[in-house]
Design an enzyme around this catalytic site. Structure first.
Site, PDB file in Angstrom:
ATOM      1  N   CYS A   5       0.956  -1.150   0.136  1.00 11.88           N
ATOM      2  CA  CYS A   5      -0.096  -0.022   0.020  1.00 11.88           C
ATOM      3  C   CYS A   5       0.911   1.366  -0.033  1.00 11.88           C
ATOM      4  O   CYS A   5       1.866   1.196   0.667  1.00 11.88           O
ATOM      5  CB  CYS A   5      -0.888  -0.059   1.286  1.00 11.88           C
ATOM      6  N   CYS A  11      -0.829   5.569   7.077  1.00  9.76           N
ATOM      7  CA  CYS A  11      -2.164   5.288   7.761  1.00  9.76           C
ATOM      8  C   CYS A  11      -1.887   4.361   8.816  1.00  9.76           C
ATOM      9  O   CYS A  11      -0.886   3.418   8.922  1.00  9.76           O
ATOM     10  CB  CYS A  11      -3.000   4.430   6.357  1.00  9.76           C
ATOM     11  N   CYS A  14      -2.771  -0.825   8.748  1.00  8.06           N
ATOM     12  CA  CYS A  14      -2.099  -1.815   8.377  1.00  8.06           C
ATOM     13  C   CYS A  14      -0.883  -1.796   8.844  1.00  8.06           C
ATOM     14  O   CYS A  14       0.174  -1.388   7.851  1.00  8.06           O
ATOM     15  CB  CYS A  14      -2.131  -2.288   6.852  1.00  8.06           C
ATOM     16  N   CYS A  89      -7.454   1.396  -1.289  1.00  9.22           N
ATOM     17  CA  CYS A  89      -7.039   0.584  -0.070  1.00  9.22           C
ATOM     18  C   CYS A  89      -7.013  -0.955  -0.601  1.00  9.22           C
ATOM     19  O   CYS A  89      -8.026  -1.389  -1.161  1.00  9.22           O
ATOM     20  CB  CYS A  89      -8.144   0.764   0.975  1.00  9.22           C
ATOM     21  N   GLN A 189     -19.342  -9.240  10.097  1.00  4.56           N
ATOM     22  CA  GLN A 189     -17.773  -9.602  10.009  1.00  4.56           C
ATOM     23  C   GLN A 189     -17.152  -9.100   8.939  1.00  4.56           C
ATOM     24  O   GLN A 189     -17.604  -8.905   7.802  1.00  4.56           O
ATOM     25  CB  GLN A 189     -17.691 -11.100  10.019  1.00  4.56           C
ATOM     26  N   GLU A 240     -29.393  -9.651  21.982  1.00  5.92           N
ATOM     27  CA  GLU A 240     -28.569  -8.584  21.203  1.00  5.92           C
ATOM     28  C   GLU A 240     -29.170  -7.385  21.840  1.00  5.92           C
ATOM     29  O   GLU A 240     -30.348  -7.104  21.936  1.00  5.92           O
ATOM     30  CB  GLU A 240     -28.761  -8.564  19.827  1.00  5.92           C
ATOM     31  N   ASP A 288     -20.160 -13.601  21.464  1.00  3.86           N
ATOM     32  CA  ASP A 288     -19.340 -12.792  20.531  1.00  3.86           C
ATOM     33  C   ASP A 288     -19.236 -11.359  20.949  1.00  3.86           C
ATOM     34  O   ASP A 288     -20.093 -10.392  20.304  1.00  3.86           O
ATOM     35  CB  ASP A 288     -19.697 -12.539  18.975  1.00  3.86           C
ATOM     36  N   CYS A 314     -12.537 -10.746  19.406  1.00  7.30           N
ATOM     37  CA  CYS A 314     -11.384  -9.811  18.421  1.00  7.30           C
ATOM     38  C   CYS A 314     -10.392  -9.118  19.297  1.00  7.30           C
ATOM     39  O   CYS A 314      -9.697  -8.175  18.860  1.00  7.30           O
ATOM     40  CB  CYS A 314     -12.399  -8.795  17.951  1.00  7.30           C
TER      41      CYS A 314
END
Length: 356
Positions: A5, A11, A14, A89, A189, A240, A288, A314
């Site tokens: 990239c 940025c 990443c 991107c 996701q 939820e 989750d 995560c």
């Protein structure tokens, strides 16, 4: 993973590009190894990591800011609120990357965009779903620009926040048997491949001895990413906090003829966790949670002594903290799956199966 990239190094998205592939994979897997070791699971059975390549991301939340009249659209710089203006991107699918320039031009025309805003893009089965958040009130002219943008770029739906401005065609997602109409800005996701890997690890982690009359409690169910698959094995009570997400999931269950197998509850689990008594008789709990973890909800799960807990994480730090509580309550790790659906970053998704 070579740095591909042009914005790498500026940025903040990443940060791990340029790291040799073997070292990158080992480092990512070690995040899960260390998290479980910190919790006391030193020899946890950890599978080979699922790798999702660049160019597969289907959900992107672009930041925007206006500086000296010019519009910046992209991601925040590392450890900064400044927005790095990007041309493309390589992380996202081509359909999204190709809209970066036109979206920047669109924001420049909107009087309701003053200093800051965001554009969230979800790729659905029927096309792109865009939700724009402005820091000022959108004018009639602004809405006309949104309509023109959607028509020019064949956007399935465009919204201001959670208010649809134009729906070109139905926005749906087939999530393993449930056809869901997600609300504007819904959480998905990030990648289809990552979602499938998570779903596979969750389903593999369910107890062997279950019948269709068994009961699973699914926490932080969202729009039903896992719900349809779980309902093929047992009755599911999906909980939820988002009312629009619950409405979407409930409608999808009804249209699929699964009202008797899927029940949906709107509930803020941070303020009102599901209690141990409410877990009684459940064969498994699937959760989750958000980035910071499940907090007091884990305490209630432990108190219930539900025999199987499947935790989708995560955030390795939150996983380490809450896994320790499970270990102290007598749970053991029977399977752990690392999933790299955030390529080029230091973030890791994982699915850990705990059993009493």
């Amino acid at each position: 993973m070579p740095a591909i990239c042009r914005h790498f190094g500026v940025c903040g998205g990443c940060t791990e590009q340029g790291v040799p592939t073997s070292h990158y994979v080992d480092t990512k897997r070690t995040l899960l190894v260390n998290a479980l070791a910190q919790a006391g699971f030193v020899d946890a059975p950890i599978t080979t990591m699922t790798l999702v390549p660049m160019g597969m991301r289907r959900r992107v939340d672009f930041a925007a800011m206006r500086v000296a009249g010019a519009v910046r659209l992209g991601f925040h710089a590392a450890r900064s609120r400044d927005v790095v203006d990007i041309a493309e991107c390589p992380l996202v699918i081509p359909e999204i990357s190709g809209l970066i320039g036109p979206a920047r031009e669109l924001l420049g025309r909107l009087s309701g965009f003053r200093k800051s805003g965001s554009i969230l893009v979800n790729a659905t089965d029927n096309g792109l779903d865009i939700s724009i958040v402005l820091d000022g009130e959108a004018s009639a002219a602004d809405r006309a620009w949104l309509v023109a943008f959607a028509r020019t770029h064949d956007v399935a739906r465009i919204s201001l926040g959670d208010e649809p401005v134009l729906v070109m065609r139905a926005v749906t997602l087939d999530v393993d048997g449930l056809v869901v109409t997600p609300p504007p800005g819904a959480f998905l996701q990030p990648t289809v491949a990552g979602e499938r890997a998570i779903r596979s690890a969750v389903m593999t982690g369910l107890p062997d001895r279950m019948t269709r009359k068994s009961r699973i409690v699914e926490l932080y169910a969202g729009i039903g990413t896992l719900t349809g698959a779980l309902a093929q094995r047992a009755r599911v009570h999906a909980v939820e906090g988002s009312k629009p997400a619950c409405a979407a999931l409930g409608t999808a269950a009804r249209l699929a003829g699964l009202t008797g197998r899927i029940t949906v509850e709107t509930r803020d689990l941070a303020r009102r966790p599901v209690t141990a008594r409410e877990f009684a008789g459940s064969a498994a709990v699937v959760l989750d949670p958000p980035f910071d973890g499940a907090g007091s909800q884990i305490r209630a799960i432990i108190e219930s002594k539900v025999p199987r807990v499947i935790y989708v994480s995560c955030n390795p730090e939150a996983l380490a903290r809450e896994s320790k509580w499970l270990r102290q309550a007598g749970y053991r790790v029977v399977a752990a799956t690392p999933i790299d659906q955030f390529p080029g970053s230091s973030h890791l998704e994982s699915v850990v199966v705990f059993a009493l």
